[in-house]
Design a protein around this motif. Structure first.
Motif, mmCIF file in Angstrom:
data_model
loop_
_atom_site.group_PDB
_atom_site.id
_atom_site.type_symbol
_atom_site.label_atom_id
_atom_site.label_comp_id
_atom_site.label_asym_id
_atom_site.label_seq_id
_atom_site.Cartn_x
_atom_site.Cartn_y
_atom_site.Cartn_z
ATOM 1 N N THR A 189 45.125 17.882 18.558
ATOM 2 C CA THR A 189 45.205 17.743 20.006
ATOM 3 C C THR A 189 43.803 17.764 20.602
ATOM 4 O OG1 THR A 189 45.406 20.143 20.344
ATOM 5 C CG2 THR A 189 47.449 18.904 20.059
ATOM 6 N N GLY A 190 43.722 17.424 21.883
ATOM 7 C CA GLY A 190 42.430 17.446 22.566
ATOM 8 C C GLY A 190 42.621 17.391 24.062
ATOM 9 N N VAL A 191 41.553 17.653 24.783
ATOM 10 C CA VAL A 191 41.585 17.641 26.235
ATOM 11 C C VAL A 191 41.908 16.243 26.765
ATOM 12 C CG1 VAL A 191 40.199 18.043 28.301
ATOM 13 C CG2 VAL A 191 40.016 19.600 26.365
ATOM 14 N N ALA A 192 41.480 15.224 26.020
ATOM 15 C CA ALA A 192 41.782 13.827 26.326
ATOM 16 C C ALA A 192 41.734 13.064 25.000
ATOM 17 C CB ALA A 192 40.781 13.262 27.324
ATOM 18 N N PRO A 193 42.318 11.857 24.928
ATOM 19 C CA PRO A 193 42.319 11.118 23.656
ATOM 20 C C PRO A 193 40.923 10.912 23.080
ATOM 21 C CG PRO A 193 43.858 10.107 25.178
ATOM 22 C CD PRO A 193 43.118 11.159 25.961
ATOM 23 N N GLY A 194 39.930 10.726 23.944
ATOM 24 C CA GLY A 194 38.576 10.484 23.463
ATOM 25 C C GLY A 194 37.975 11.642 22.701
ATOM 26 N N TYR A 195 38.563 12.832 22.845
ATOM 27 C CA TYR A 195 38.041 14.000 22.145
ATOM 28 C C TYR A 195 38.398 13.981 20.660
ATOM 29 C CZ TYR A 195 36.687 16.256 26.531
ATOM 30 O OH TYR A 195 36.083 16.559 27.723
ATOM 31 N N TYR A 196 39.440 13.245 20.295
ATOM 32 C CA TYR A 196 39.835 13.236 18.875
ATOM 33 C C TYR A 196 40.011 11.838 18.284
ATOM 34 C CZ TYR A 196 44.560 12.694 20.889
ATOM 35 O OH TYR A 196 45.656 12.263 21.604
ATOM 36 N N GLU A 197 39.827 10.780 19.058
ATOM 37 C CA GLU A 197 40.016 9.428 18.522
ATOM 38 C C GLU A 197 39.087 9.145 17.349
ATOM 39 O OE1 GLU A 197 39.622 6.925 21.927
ATOM 40 O OE2 GLU A 197 41.775 6.953 22.365
ATOM 41 N N ASP A 198 37.828 9.593 17.436
ATOM 42 C CA ASP A 198 36.899 9.385 16.329
ATOM 43 C C ASP A 198 37.308 10.194 15.096
ATOM 44 O OD1 ASP A 198 35.385 7.591 17.721
ATOM 45 O OD2 ASP A 198 33.840 9.023 18.327
ATOM 46 N N VAL A 199 37.973 11.328 15.311
ATOM 47 C CA VAL A 199 38.488 12.118 14.181
ATOM 48 C C VAL A 199 39.504 11.287 13.403
ATOM 49 C CG1 VAL A 199 39.646 14.244 13.487
ATOM 50 C CG2 VAL A 199 38.198 14.229 15.520
ATOM 51 N N LEU A 200 40.368 10.570 14.126
ATOM 52 C CA LEU A 200 41.381 9.734 13.473
ATOM 53 C C LEU A 200 40.741 8.543 12.750
ATOM 54 C CD1 LEU A 200 44.101 9.679 16.292
ATOM 55 C CD2 LEU A 200 43.793 11.335 14.440
ATOM 56 N N LYS A 201 39.658 8.016 13.320
ATOM 57 C CA LYS A 201 38.963 6.901 12.667
ATOM 58 C C LYS A 201 38.314 7.362 11.368
ATOM 59 C CE LYS A 201 37.932 4.446 16.979
ATOM 60 N NZ LYS A 201 36.852 4.057 17.932
ATOM 61 N N ARG A 202 37.735 8.566 11.396
ATOM 62 C CA ARG A 202 37.074 9.097 10.200
ATOM 63 C C ARG A 202 38.088 9.565 9.152
ATOM 64 N NH1 ARG A 202 33.669 11.334 14.309
ATOM 65 N NH2 ARG A 202 34.895 13.278 14.307
ATOM 66 N N ASN A 203 39.284 9.914 9.618
ATOM 67 C CA ASN A 203 40.321 10.452 8.729
ATOM 68 C C ASN A 203 41.637 9.723 9.006
ATOM 69 O OD1 ASN A 203 38.809 13.131 7.733
ATOM 70 N ND2 ASN A 203 38.476 12.919 9.944
ATOM 71 N N PRO A 204 41.735 8.455 8.613
ATOM 72 C CA PRO A 204 42.878 7.620 9.002
ATOM 73 C C PRO A 204 44.238 8.130 8.512
ATOM 74 C CG PRO A 204 41.521 6.527 7.336
ATOM 75 C CD PRO A 204 40.744 7.709 7.813
ATOM 76 N N HIS A 205 44.247 8.976 7.483
ATOM 77 C CA HIS A 205 45.524 9.502 7.003
ATOM 78 C C HIS A 205 46.220 10.348 8.059
ATOM 79 C CE1 HIS A 205 43.103 13.146 6.484
ATOM 80 N NE2 HIS A 205 44.236 13.808 6.417
ATOM 81 N N LEU A 206 45.455 10.853 9.029
ATOM 82 C CA LEU A 206 46.047 11.697 10.069
ATOM 83 C C LEU A 206 47.014 10.917 10.954
ATOM 84 C CD1 LEU A 206 42.921 13.783 11.160
ATOM 85 C CD2 LEU A 206 44.910 14.611 9.886
ATOM 86 N N ARG A 207 46.824 9.613 11.066
ATOM 87 C CA ARG A 207 47.733 8.806 11.889
ATOM 88 C C ARG A 207 49.147 8.830 11.312
ATOM 89 N NH1 ARG A 207 44.738 6.043 15.611
ATOM 90 N NH2 ARG A 207 42.539 5.650 15.103
#
Length: 428
Positions: free
Chosen positions: A175-193
């Protein structure tokens, strides 16, 4: 059905006066309404470095369970400052003890402290408890100095790049305060999607906090109202990437000397250090443009949270300054709306705070599109400010659309978290 238990790991928690404590505090306050019983695991306040705010403890629910642990001290010799590092082992032991004895349903870790995120995979590996990480701020990102090889900032960034994949590998919730706070996390770790539920939740506003200010009868002490002068309050830290927008505002004011003839903007708690009353952050810039102690005033040291609300209430309006980063969503926007005073904000056009102000009709937004669009602030500030002063002349707090604001309330935000937790429970 009896409430399911959730452990919230908050190394800093009231009476800490750091801004991040309100994220955990408000979740803990409202989760019981949605069938979740919070257990807050924190470091004892005697190990905090910042000044304490005992009034914050009055905002906590009476029956909230708070487990406090020890940490490495910073005196007489400071080996490390980060509370997540100093308290890591005691936090780990206490959480493990609770999990093994009480079988809670979830482990939730708001960061920073970023190192606390590592508790998730370690406890999960030993017990199987699902865990989630909440990004109050991005963990892996570039900030001033972090591109200088082998500097302290560069080492911290490289460490973050190395540790974050391990921390999030088996997370069930991001989770995050807004999507931009974790979108790069998902890009770096695509399995999280595929593996994790992801959801954005703003800080949210809490009317009860403002009610407490009235109950305690706290009085403003940083400025005295003057007849014929409009006072605006900027409350909170000064972000590194907010200086360019601020400079464009100062340039525009200098070029239009009549614009702020009867206006004062007070920066509160914006200094270089939370505890340093001389840690001025905007003074040099304001002096350069001849605006210091004329238009811009600064009180660098952080003051208690309820005192901040008091000064918002005492002002004629609030002043919000965003960042050139699109993801930045200032939590101060919610307190500004609840203050009942008109809001003036300079924000990145993708910041979710823009929608908060516009949908509630609480004020005026001057938006821009990051560093490439920074000139827009200089060009549009004079006209936008004059429009805002006209808006203020007819403003009535009763005209603010609080029905629209309800979706940004702390309780509504917590409901989003509870629904995500419920989904994870159904998958187990």
């Amino acid at each position: 059905m009896s409430p399911r238990k959730i452990i919230i790991v908050a190394p800093h928690f009231p009476p800490s006066n750091l801004a991040g404590v309100h994220r955990s505090r408000l979740f803990a306050q409202h989760l019981p309404a949605f069938g979740w019983e919070p257990i807050v695991v924190t470091v004892h306040e005697r190990f905090y470095e910042e000044a304490l705010d005992r009034d914050l403890e009055k905002l906590l629910p009476e029956n909230l369970r708070v487990e406090k642990v020890n940490a490495l001290p910073t005196k007489p010799v400071k080996t490390v400052g980060d509370i997540g590092v100093r308290g890591f082992l005691p936090l780990f032991k206490r959480i493990l003890k609770i999990v093994e004895a009480e079988n809670p349903a979830f482990l939730y870790i708001p960061i920073p402290s970023n190192f606390a995120a590592l508790l998730g995979p370690l406890i999960h590996q030993k017990t199987g408890i699902p865990y989630g990480i909440d990004y109050i701020d991005p963990w892996v990102h570039v900030w001033p100095g972090s591109d200088r090889r082998f500097s302290k900032a560069w080492i911290a960034r490289k460490l973050a790049e190395w540790l974050e994949p391990y921390a999030v590998k088996n997370a069930s919730l991001i989770t995050g305060v807004a999507p931009g706070y974790y979108e790069d996390v998902l890009k770096r770790n695509p399995h999280l999607r595929r593996k994790a539920i992801t959801v954005a939740m703003p800080y949210g506003g809490e009317q009860r906090d403002h009610d407490w200010v009235k109950k305690l009868n706290i009085q403003p002490f940083l400025f005295v109202k003057k007849e014929g002068v409009l006072d605006f309050v900027y409350a909170g830290a000064m972000l590194p990437k907010a200086f360019k927008p601020l400079e464009e505002i100062m340039k525009a004011i200098k070029a239009n000397p009549d614009l702020m003839q009867y206006c004062r903007i007070h920066f509160i708690g914006s200094g270089t250090s939370p505890n340093d009353p001389q840690g001025f952050n905007i003074k040099t810039l304001a002096q350069e443009y001849g605006l210091w102690n004329k238009v811009f005033f600064e009180y660098p040291k952080r003051i208690p949270y309820l005192a901040v609300i008091t000064h918002l209430n005492a002002a004629d309006g609030t002043f919000i300054l965003g960042s050139t980063e699109a993801h930045y969503t200032p939590s101060k926007v919610y307190q500004s709306v609840l203050s009942g005073k008109p809001v003036f904000a300079v924000l990145h056009q993708e910041s979710s705070a823009c929608a908060v102000i516009q949908e509630t009709k609480a004020g005026t937004v001057l938006s821009f599109n990051g560093e490439r669009d920074i000139q827009k602030i200089h060009d549009n500030f004079p006209e936008t400010w004059r429009t805002h002063l006209q808006f203020m002349s007819t403003f009535n707090a009763k005209d603010v659309n609080m029905d629209e604001f309800d979706k940004y309330s702390a309780k509504s935000v917590t409901k989003i978290l509870a629904e995500a937790l419920d989904q994870i429970e159904l998958k187990r």
